[in-house]
Design a protein around this motif. Sequence first.
Motif: not given
Length: 220
Positions: A42, A66, A69, A73, A81, A84-85, A88, A104, A108
């Motif tokens: 990730a 995408d 995430i 998840e 995570l 990653a958010l 995004d 998003q 986060a």
Amino acid sequence: AADLRVKLGSQLRIIDRPEESIEHLDLAIARYRETGATEKLADALGLLQGALWNLRRFAGGQAAIDEAIAALEPLGPSEALGMALYRDAHHQMLARHARPAFAQIERAAAIADRVGSERVGWLAQMMTGTIHIVVGDAEEGARLLEHSAQRAEDMEDSHFLSIALGMLGSGGGEARLYPIAIDALERGVEQGIATDEDYGVAYNRSWLARIAFEQGRWDE
């Protein structure tokens, strides 16, 4: 070997060599997929998204984040995570998609609070300010970004400081908050030269040139 390629790919992007960055990240991603190293996969995908954006390969960048995430998840809340958010949200902000960007980054921030991640917490506040300055309340965005820059100085994190100054400078320029923007961009150039962040130096100088153009300072 994959871990080293991720570190190299990250540094290559900072010194403005995104094509080489992508080569190393792709090799690392392939190995992480083989070994099932989900969090490392990730992270590499998130870094790949940024390098692809630099080359205007937007669809590929969105697909990468995408995938990151979706992989994280099912494992529940984690710093990975949250990162990653954040990435995004950054991608959505650059595309000027306000609603998904805010959604998003709120996710986060909530994860940062839940897992106690100072890193993701700082990034969430900084990105909230960035989203505001370009597609929301510009003055509130500038306030949040100035606070993020001060926090980065307090943390003695030169890379975070460069990020905050670049966002404040470019976002402030877009919002026509010229005095704030010029100060941040000039500081960002100094910071980038001191730490060899060539991409940041070029980016900040280009924004100083754009502002000079908009203000009619033709010789500059």
